[in-house]
Design an enzyme around this catalytic site. Structure first.
Site, mmCIF file in Angstrom:
data_model
loop_
_atom_site.group_PDB
_atom_site.id
_atom_site.type_symbol
_atom_site.label_atom_id
_atom_site.label_comp_id
_atom_site.label_asym_id
_atom_site.label_seq_id
_atom_site.Cartn_x
_atom_site.Cartn_y
_atom_site.Cartn_z
ATOM 1 N N PRO A 190 0.944 -1.280 -0.063
ATOM 2 C CA PRO A 190 -0.069 0.001 0.139
ATOM 3 C C PRO A 190 0.787 1.293 0.006
ATOM 4 O O PRO A 190 0.702 2.190 -0.837
ATOM 5 C CB PRO A 190 -0.833 -0.031 1.412
ATOM 6 C CG PRO A 190 -0.879 -1.739 1.414
ATOM 7 C CD PRO A 190 0.383 -2.248 0.861
ATOM 8 N N GLN A 207 -11.450 9.031 -30.850
ATOM 9 C CA GLN A 207 -11.567 10.091 -31.619
ATOM 10 C C GLN A 207 -12.142 9.834 -33.107
ATOM 11 O O GLN A 207 -13.365 10.369 -33.469
ATOM 12 C CB GLN A 207 -10.555 10.937 -31.659
ATOM 13 C CG GLN A 207 -10.761 12.388 -32.134
ATOM 14 C CD GLN A 207 -11.436 13.230 -31.083
ATOM 15 O OE1 GLN A 207 -11.515 12.984 -29.949
ATOM 16 N NE2 GLN A 207 -12.198 14.490 -31.581
ATOM 17 N N GLU A 217 4.246 -2.737 -13.557
ATOM 18 C CA GLU A 217 5.760 -3.146 -13.576
ATOM 19 C C GLU A 217 6.594 -2.093 -13.859
ATOM 20 O O GLU A 217 7.165 -2.139 -14.635
ATOM 21 C CB GLU A 217 5.730 -4.224 -14.836
ATOM 22 C CG GLU A 217 5.068 -5.574 -14.478
ATOM 23 C CD GLU A 217 5.416 -6.645 -15.262
ATOM 24 O OE1 GLU A 217 6.581 -6.615 -15.715
ATOM 25 O OE2 GLU A 217 4.445 -7.571 -15.531
HETATM 26 C C1 LIG Z 1 -3.969 -3.427 -12.566
HETATM 27 C C2 LIG Z 1 -2.658 -3.589 -11.838
HETATM 28 C C3 LIG Z 1 -2.136 -4.725 -11.811
HETATM 29 C C4 LIG Z 1 -0.929 -4.657 -10.927
HETATM 30 N N1 LIG Z 1 -0.136 -6.018 -10.678
HETATM 31 C C5 LIG Z 1 0.672 -6.005 -9.916
HETATM 32 C C6 LIG Z 1 1.307 -7.514 -9.329
HETATM 33 O O1 LIG Z 1 0.826 -8.444 -9.807
HETATM 34 N N2 LIG Z 1 2.267 -7.562 -8.616
HETATM 35 C C7 LIG Z 1 2.881 -6.228 -7.923
HETATM 36 O O2 LIG Z 1 3.914 -6.469 -7.247
HETATM 37 N N3 LIG Z 1 2.339 -5.016 -8.274
HETATM 38 C C8 LIG Z 1 1.313 -4.895 -9.022
HETATM 39 N N4 LIG Z 1 0.908 -3.794 -9.428
HETATM 40 C C9 LIG Z 1 1.292 -2.633 -8.861
HETATM 41 C C10 LIG Z 1 2.249 -1.641 -9.797
HETATM 42 O O3 LIG Z 1 3.397 -2.259 -10.231
HETATM 43 C C11 LIG Z 1 2.196 -0.148 -9.207
HETATM 44 O O4 LIG Z 1 0.891 0.471 -9.263
HETATM 45 C C12 LIG Z 1 3.375 0.556 -9.899
HETATM 46 O O5 LIG Z 1 4.629 0.015 -9.700
HETATM 47 C C13 LIG Z 1 3.268 2.180 -9.141
HETATM 48 O O6 LIG Z 1 3.395 2.075 -7.922
HETATM 49 P P1 LIG Z 1 1.884 2.859 -7.082
HETATM 50 O O7 LIG Z 1 0.842 2.512 -7.711
HETATM 51 O O8 LIG Z 1 2.281 2.743 -5.574
HETATM 52 O O9 LIG Z 1 2.444 4.468 -7.387
HETATM 53 P P2 LIG Z 1 3.534 5.475 -6.861
HETATM 54 O O10 LIG Z 1 4.822 4.707 -6.673
HETATM 55 O O11 LIG Z 1 2.765 6.129 -5.643
HETATM 56 O O12 LIG Z 1 3.612 6.741 -7.860
HETATM 57 C C14 LIG Z 1 2.570 7.559 -7.935
HETATM 58 C C15 LIG Z 1 3.077 8.648 -8.992
HETATM 59 O O13 LIG Z 1 4.419 9.087 -8.785
HETATM 60 C C16 LIG Z 1 5.624 8.864 -9.473
HETATM 61 N N5 LIG Z 1 6.890 8.700 -9.056
HETATM 62 C C17 LIG Z 1 7.132 7.649 -7.968
HETATM 63 N N6 LIG Z 1 8.293 7.896 -7.521
HETATM 64 C C18 LIG Z 1 8.864 8.700 -8.557
HETATM 65 C C19 LIG Z 1 10.260 9.026 -8.782
HETATM 66 N N7 LIG Z 1 11.322 8.718 -8.034
HETATM 67 N N8 LIG Z 1 10.633 9.758 -9.707
HETATM 68 C C20 LIG Z 1 9.555 10.356 -10.553
HETATM 69 N N9 LIG Z 1 8.146 10.114 -10.276
HETATM 70 C C21 LIG Z 1 8.044 9.096 -9.383
HETATM 71 C C22 LIG Z 1 4.906 7.835 -10.286
HETATM 72 O O14 LIG Z 1 5.567 7.694 -11.783
HETATM 73 C C23 LIG Z 1 3.339 7.776 -10.437
HETATM 74 O O15 LIG Z 1 3.174 8.902 -11.355
HETATM 75 C C24 LIG Z 1 -0.352 -3.518 -10.350
HETATM 76 C C25 LIG Z 1 -0.862 -2.332 -10.522
HETATM 77 C C26 LIG Z 1 -2.070 -2.380 -11.036
HETATM 78 C C27 LIG Z 1 -2.756 -0.996 -11.425
#
Ligand SMILES: Cc1cc2nc3c(=O)[nH]c(=O)nc-3n(C[C@H](O)[C@H](O)[C@H](O)COP(=O)(O)OP(=O)(O)OC[C@H]3O[C@@H](n4cnc5c(N)ncnc54)[C@H](O)[C@@H]3O)c2cc1C
Length: 379
Positions: A128, A336, A363
């Site tokens: 989370p 579009q 990913e």
């Molecule tokens: C449908 C779906 C399936 C998934 N399946 C899996 C799975 O099977 N296993 C698994 O482990 N995970 C899974 N995920 C998780 C997915 O890999 C993460 O959602 C993703 O890595 C982004 O993490 P976050 O959502 O916490 O976003 P955050 O890390 O909170 O990012 C929020 C924003 O901040 C930006 N950001 C964060 N850090 C930086 C930085 N250093 N520099 C610039 N920008 C930054 C990001 O690019 C993004 O725009 C899944 C997600 C979804 C939506």
């Protein structure tokens, strides 16, 4: 790099198209509405050899390479991106982690069930509070005799509830130490391991995304993959390959949206002529086709390098970054071109548009791909 599809790839593409036309396309809108994960489809994909594409035949897989794998994902994504996402997560993340880092007993134990599609795999890295910053994870594993005891939660996990087995990365050392995490295989039914909240998503709705919760979950020491402390480093390598599959998924979405757009533009008439006659529409198609070819080249190049066991860290990030952004742009233009019909569920471009966005997030987001690419350039 071979640019023409091989005989094998052509056969795979046709097989997937035929299968999807009978078993996926007629049902996808209903499944999308209901957020239904069609487990029976994955068992059938297993029979076709698509749930263990990269797994050697000795473990019940197809023993194919990344080029064939990419071809299969592209075709599946044209039919339904969320089935392709689930298939890719199963193959690239869970199954491949065990294949790459498991010992012989572990491979014998889990790969045949995963490769046959009898079992669906999950892979838990994200939490989370730690997505992009995954190495800061808080799920812990403490050694107690011949067991590891896991506590914590993983979220956004593909097949987090329905997966029969999961590879889970947990902290076994200090926070901030990249060697402070280890990878464990946890089977569903293990006491203390439960599926949590299932997400209600914008797109990719056939692919289940859910929480995995660990409460004093006792995992036998023989379920540790590789050595203690290798889990995060293993995960980065798994993601290098996984990103090729998300690039392929993106390519399939873009290709599907483009094909429908070309057909529609030739058929839809306004002002007494097909809308394809308007340069504004024809140029959109030209841009879409050009972007798709660029994404295709980067994706198959990364697959080719991976087949030759070369490093793909930068190349898979480039392919994933470009292809996922292209998928969003092409799906946007497709809506579009369809006008009001593009905004409705009677035509598939509405779904491609919703599904595409995941590709710039899962990913590793586009921003994280740019970090990976720039680090590789500047190191
Ligand atoms: C449908 C779906 C399936 C998934 N399946 C899996 C799975 O099977 N296993 C698994 O482990 N995970 C899974 N995920 C998780 C997915 O890999 C993460 O959602 C993703 O890595 C982004 O993490 P976050 O959502 O916490 O976003 P955050 O890390 O909170 O990012 C929020 C924003 O901040 C930006 N950001 C964060 N850090 C930086 C930085 N250093 N520099 C610039 N920008 C930054 C990001 O690019 C993004 O725009 C899944 C997600 C979804 C939506």
């Amino acid at each position: 790099m071979e640019l023409q599809l091989s005989e094998n790839q052509t056969f795979i593409a046709q097989t997937v198209r035929d299968f999807a036309a009978r078993h996926i396309t007629p049902f996808r809108n209903q499944w999308d509405d209901e957020q239904y994960l069609p487990l029976e489809v994955f068992r059938q994909l297993g029979e076709l050899g698509l749930m263990g594409v990269l797994v050697p035949e000795a473990y019940g897989g197809s023993g194919l390479g990344y080029s064939e794998y990419v071809t299969a994902i592209v075709e599946l994504a044209v039919a339904d991106p969320s089935i392709a996402l689930s298939m890719a997560a199963h193959n690239s993340l869970c199954t491949n982690h065990i294949l790459e880092f498991g010992n012989e007993a572990q491979k014998q134990r889990w790969l045949p069930k995963l490769a046959s599609g009898e079992w669906l795999g999950a892979w838990g890295l994200t939490e989370p509070n730690t997505g992009s910053d995954a190495s800061n994870m808080r799920t812990v594993a403490h050694r107690q005799g011949d067991h590891w005891v896991l506590n914590g939660a993983k979220n956004f996990i593909t097949h987090g509830r329905s997966g029969h087995v999961a590879v889970v990365i947990a902290r076994t050392g200090a926070v901030g130490d990249s060697r402070g995490m280890s990878a464990f295989v946890v089977e569903r039914g293990t006491p203390g391991f439960a599926g949590g909240k299932k997400e209600d998503k914008l797109g990719m709705r056939l692919s289940e995304t859910a929480e995995m919760v660990f409460t004093d979950c006792r995992v036998p020491t023989e379920n540790l993959l590789g050595e203690v402390g290798e889990g995060f480093i293993q995960s980065l390598k798994v993601l290098d390959g996984g990103r090729i599959s998300i690039a392929a998924l993106s390519l399939g979405i873009a290709q599907g949206a483009y094909q429908h757009s070309v057909a529609y533009a030739k058929e839809r008439e306004q002002f007494g002529q097909p809308i394809a006659n308007f340069q504004a529409i024809a140029f959109k198609l030209a841009d879409m086709a050009t972007q798709i070819e660029a994404a295709r080249l980067l994706t198959f190049r990364a697959a080719d390098l991976k087949n030759r066991r070369q490093s793909v860290n930068k190349e898979s990030a480039m392919a994933k970054y470009l292809a996922s952004e292209v998928a969003c742009q092409v799906a946007n233009e497709a809506v579009q071109i369809f006008g009001g019909y593009g905004y409705c569920k009677d035509f598939p471009v509405e779904k491609y548009y919703r599904d595409a966005k995941l590709c710039t997030i899962g990913e590793g987001t586009s921003e994280i791909q740019k970090l990976v690419i720039s680090r590789a350039i500047l190191k």
